[in-house]
Motif scaffolding. Structure first.
Motif, PDB file in Angstrom:
ATOM      1  N   ILE A  31      56.184  86.781  89.785  1.00 35.27           N
ATOM      2  CA  ILE A  31      57.682  86.530  90.405  1.00 35.27           C
ATOM      3  C   ILE A  31      58.648  87.671  89.753  1.00 35.27           C
ATOM      4  O   ILE A  31      58.979  87.668  88.696  1.00 35.27           O
ATOM      5  N   ASP A  32      58.817  88.533  90.590  1.00 37.77           N
ATOM      6  CA  ASP A  32      59.462  89.531  90.513  1.00 37.77           C
ATOM      7  C   ASP A  32      59.184  90.329  89.319  1.00 37.77           C
ATOM      8  O   ASP A  32      60.170  90.765  88.242  1.00 37.77           O
ATOM      9  N   GLY A  33      57.962  90.641  88.942  1.00 35.44           N
ATOM     10  CA  GLY A  33      57.622  91.374  87.670  1.00 35.44           C
ATOM     11  C   GLY A  33      56.968  90.396  86.560  1.00 35.44           C
ATOM     12  O   GLY A  33      56.709  90.856  85.588  1.00 35.44           O
ATOM     13  N   GLN A  34      57.471  88.927  86.670  1.00 38.88           N
ATOM     14  CA  GLN A  34      57.067  88.189  85.629  1.00 38.88           C
ATOM     15  C   GLN A  34      55.659  87.425  85.944  1.00 38.88           C
ATOM     16  O   GLN A  34      55.749  86.851  86.718  1.00 38.88           O
ATOM     17  N   LYS A  35      54.646  87.952  85.188  1.00 35.86           N
ATOM     18  CA  LYS A  35      53.427  87.511  85.321  1.00 35.86           C
ATOM     19  C   LYS A  35      52.984  86.467  84.426  1.00 35.86           C
ATOM     20  O   LYS A  35      53.272  86.464  83.068  1.00 35.86           O
ATOM     21  N   ARG A  36      52.222  85.387  84.850  1.00 38.44           N
ATOM     22  CA  ARG A  36      51.546  84.477  84.122  1.00 38.44           C
ATOM     23  C   ARG A  36      50.672  83.711  85.085  1.00 38.44           C
ATOM     24  O   ARG A  36      50.601  83.548  86.111  1.00 38.44           O
ATOM     25  N   ALA A  38      45.909  74.076  85.859  1.00 43.84           N
ATOM     26  CA  ALA A  38      45.996  72.686  86.182  1.00 43.84           C
ATOM     27  C   ALA A  38      46.949  71.918  85.355  1.00 43.84           C
ATOM     28  O   ALA A  38      46.925  71.946  84.033  1.00 43.84           O
ATOM     29  N   GLY A  39      47.884  70.939  85.920  1.00 43.54           N
ATOM     30  CA  GLY A  39      48.921  70.360  85.186  1.00 43.54           C
ATOM     31  C   GLY A  39      49.932  70.913  84.977  1.00 43.54           C
ATOM     32  O   GLY A  39      51.038  70.249  84.356  1.00 43.54           O
ATOM     33  N   GLU A  40      50.112  72.103  85.688  1.00 43.43           N
ATOM     34  CA  GLU A  40      51.326  72.896  85.622  1.00 43.43           C
ATOM     35  C   GLU A  40      52.527  72.980  86.768  1.00 43.43           C
ATOM     36  O   GLU A  40      51.778  72.779  87.897  1.00 43.43           O
ATOM     37  N   ALA A  41      53.506  73.363  86.853  1.00 39.85           N
ATOM     38  CA  ALA A  41      54.401  73.283  88.048  1.00 39.85           C
ATOM     39  C   ALA A  41      55.339  74.568  87.717  1.00 39.85           C
ATOM     40  O   ALA A  41      55.734  74.929  86.461  1.00 39.85           O
ATOM     41  N   CYS A  42      55.757  75.214  88.862  1.00 42.82           N
ATOM     42  CA  CYS A  42      56.446  76.446  88.799  1.00 42.82           C
ATOM     43  C   CYS A  42      57.648  76.187  89.692  1.00 42.82           C
ATOM     44  O   CYS A  42      57.479  75.709  90.905  1.00 42.82           O
ATOM     45  N   TRP A  43      58.911  76.520  89.248  1.00 35.32           N
ATOM     46  CA  TRP A  43      60.111  76.306  89.985  1.00 35.32           C
ATOM     47  C   TRP A  43      60.560  77.746  90.274  1.00 35.32           C
ATOM     48  O   TRP A  43      60.985  78.486  89.602  1.00 35.32           O
ATOM     49  N   ALA A  68      50.691  85.575  94.697  1.00 40.69           N
ATOM     50  CA  ALA A  68      49.778  84.692  94.005  1.00 40.69           C
ATOM     51  C   ALA A  68      48.351  85.267  94.189  1.00 40.69           C
ATOM     52  O   ALA A  68      48.158  85.308  95.438  1.00 40.69           O
ATOM     53  N   PHE A  69      47.661  85.136  93.055  1.00 37.29           N
ATOM     54  CA  PHE A  69      46.154  85.422  93.472  1.00 37.29           C
ATOM     55  C   PHE A  69      45.503  84.504  92.877  1.00 37.29           C
ATOM     56  O   PHE A  69      45.613  83.666  91.896  1.00 37.29           O
ATOM     57  N   HIS A  70      44.444  83.999  94.008  1.00 37.10           N
ATOM     58  CA  HIS A  70      43.627  82.788  94.016  1.00 37.10           C
ATOM     59  C   HIS A  70      42.347  82.940  93.714  1.00 37.10           C
ATOM     60  O   HIS A  70      41.707  83.647  94.731  1.00 37.10           O
ATOM     61  N   PRO A  71      41.741  83.098  92.437  1.00 36.71           N
ATOM     62  CA  PRO A  71      40.115  83.378  92.287  1.00 36.71           C
ATOM     63  C   PRO A  71      39.500  82.561  93.353  1.00 36.71           C
ATOM     64  O   PRO A  71      39.670  81.492  93.535  1.00 36.71           O
ATOM     65  N   ALA A  72      38.017  83.024  93.304  1.00 37.26           N
ATOM     66  CA  ALA A  72      37.005  82.231  94.152  1.00 37.26           C
ATOM     67  C   ALA A  72      36.466  81.331  93.310  1.00 37.26           C
ATOM     68  O   ALA A  72      36.504  81.309  92.087  1.00 37.26           O
ATOM     69  N   PRO A  87      63.918  80.782  87.631  1.00 35.01           N
ATOM     70  CA  PRO A  87      62.572  80.327  87.615  1.00 35.01           C
ATOM     71  C   PRO A  87      61.826  79.914  86.508  1.00 35.01           C
ATOM     72  O   PRO A  87      62.252  80.524  85.333  1.00 35.01           O
ATOM     73  N   HIS A  88      61.318  79.240  86.532  1.00 34.99           N
ATOM     74  CA  HIS A  88      60.483  78.459  85.062  1.00 34.99           C
ATOM     75  C   HIS A  88      59.201  77.829  85.464  1.00 34.99           C
ATOM     76  O   HIS A  88      59.070  77.294  86.630  1.00 34.99           O
ATOM     77  N   ALA A  89      58.389  77.702  84.447  1.00 36.83           N
ATOM     78  CA  ALA A  89      57.104  76.665  84.748  1.00 36.83           C
ATOM     79  C   ALA A  89      57.243  75.735  83.570  1.00 36.83           C
ATOM     80  O   ALA A  89      57.754  75.938  82.463  1.00 36.83           O
ATOM     81  N   TRP A  90      56.480  74.670  83.965  1.00 39.21           N
ATOM     82  CA  TRP A  90      56.255  73.684  82.758  1.00 39.21           C
ATOM     83  C   TRP A  90      55.087  72.919  82.938  1.00 39.21           C
ATOM     84  O   TRP A  90      54.598  72.864  84.139  1.00 39.21           O
ATOM     85  N   GLN A  91      54.907  72.097  81.971  1.00 38.26           N
ATOM     86  CA  GLN A  91      53.642  71.221  81.944  1.00 38.26           C
ATOM     87  C   GLN A  91      54.136  69.745  82.386  1.00 38.26           C
ATOM     88  O   GLN A  91      55.031  69.414  82.035  1.00 38.26           O
ATOM     89  N   LEU A  92      53.717  69.220  83.366  1.00 40.69           N
ATOM     90  CA  LEU A  92      53.679  67.990  83.943  1.00 40.69           C
ATOM     91  C   LEU A  92      53.546  67.105  83.088  1.00 40.69           C
ATOM     92  O   LEU A  92      52.640  67.157  82.266  1.00 40.69           O
ATOM     93  N   SER A  93      54.498  66.021  83.109  1.00 35.74           N
ATOM     94  CA  SER A  93      53.957  64.755  82.125  1.00 35.74           C
ATOM     95  C   SER A  93      52.582  64.169  82.591  1.00 35.74           C
ATOM     96  O   SER A  93      52.520  64.221  83.775  1.00 35.74           O
ATOM     97  N   PRO A  94      51.939  63.553  81.693  1.00 33.11           N
ATOM     98  CA  PRO A  94      50.685  62.844  82.195  1.00 33.11           C
ATOM     99  C   PRO A  94      50.867  61.723  83.228  1.00 33.11           C
ATOM    100  O   PRO A  94      50.223  61.612  84.275  1.00 33.11           O
TER     101      PRO A  94
END
Length: 311
Positions: A90-95, A99-104, A115-119, A148-155
């Motif tokens: 995202i604009d040069g910020q990479k990570r 599973a279980g994460e969300a990105c805003w 976004a790169f999606h492996p096979a 922009p931020h990413a976080w771990q979804l609650s179970p």
């Protein structure tokens, strides 16, 4: 009953034209590539939750890697990763988003999402997008200021999303259910506004556990170190080093142990040597016999005979 569809390069490019997304398919030079080349298989679903609020649900077995560049105008885009992983830039910020994460993020200020999606992975995602008018009507304009931020979804929220994606109901009931979930996802995203950082040790452990579970559940699959590394979103050397530190064996050695353990169970339950070899992932019975005898000190045929003689 869920219907599984085949999605080709043509299908992806069609979605790209509708949603202002550029797709690229890094297929090796020795593989022929045409508009009908299959990229994924599964299902995708589009749901309009309200004016300016769109939901895109996908559940795909990714057959070939692909990359997407989102360049449209979206005041709020939330990507929820239910299963699988993708590498976000995202604009040069990479990570990696696992599973279980969300990105805003927002895509209305010149920001682009790559976004790169492996096979060789099952990829289940939920994408929620809102335009400016929907933002004001649903949640108020203050939300648009979140960076922009990413976080771990609650179970609990992750389980609720999973159940909603699998539920069989009328279109209206489904729309109302996801309207409520959209509110919960956005509320949690607002509560978890932390910097868009790189992977933590916890995420490494999560991805290693994913690989171990894959090897445990699918030992007969044609695993390779590269395929495992792609699914773990690591380089082969990094995966091998961290997997060995976590579980005491390199991934392929762990797989070999798992296959032999499964083969032993099959032999003791009455399967023939040929059947046990095939069902545990060995293409050649001779290789299986050699590996089995080296690990257990007895040939698979001898084990079968001894189990038959038991009272």
């Amino acid at each position: 009953m869920t219907i599984s569809n085949r999605y080709t390069i043509d299908h992806f490019l069609g979605y790209g034209r509708r949603y202002s997304i550029d797709y690229f398919f890094p297929i090796s030079s020795n593989v022929s590539c045409t508009p009908k080349t299959s990229i994924a298989q599964g299902r995708v679903e589009e749901i309009s939750l309200a004016a300016g609020v769109e939901l895109f649900i996908s559940d795909l077995d990714v057959l070939r890697p692909y990359q997407s560049f989102s360049k449209g105008n979206t005041d709020l885009l939330i990507v929820v990763m239910l299963e699988g992983c993708a590498h976000f830039d995202i604009d040069g910020q990479k990570r990696w988003i696992t599973a279980g994460e969300a990105c805003w993020l927002r895509l209305d200020t010149g920001l682009t999402l790559s976004a790169f999606h492996p096979a060789n992975q099952r990829l289940r995602t939920l994408c929620l997008s809102l335009d400016a008018s929907a933002m004001r009507a649903w949640y108020g304009s203050h939300i648009s200021s979140a960076s922009p931020h990413a976080w771990q979804l609650s179970p609990g929220l992750q389980l609720t999303i999973d159940e909603a994606c699998c539920a069989s109901s009328s279109a209206e009931s489904q729309r109302m259910r996801f309207q409520g979930l959209a509110l919960q996802i956005i509320a949690q995203g607002l509560d978890c506004r932390s910097p868009y950082t790189t992977d933590s040790g916890a995420l490494y452990r999560q991805r290693l556990a994913l690989i171990r579970r894959w090897l445990d559940e699918e030992p007969s699959f044609d695993h390779t170190l590269q395929r495992l590394a792609d699914r773990a979103a690591m380089s082969p050397s990094t995966l091998m080093r961290h997997f060995k530190m976590a579980y005491g064996l390199a991934p392929i050695d762990y797989l070999r142990k798992r296959r032999l353990s499964l083969a032993r169970e099959l032999l003791l339950s009455g399967h023939s040597v040929q059947q046990a070899a095939h069902l545990s992932g060995y293409h050649h019975a001779s290789n299986f016999v050699t590996a089995f005898k080296k690990n257990y000190g007895i040939s698979p045929g001898a084990l079968t005979e001894s189990s038959l003689k038991r009272p």
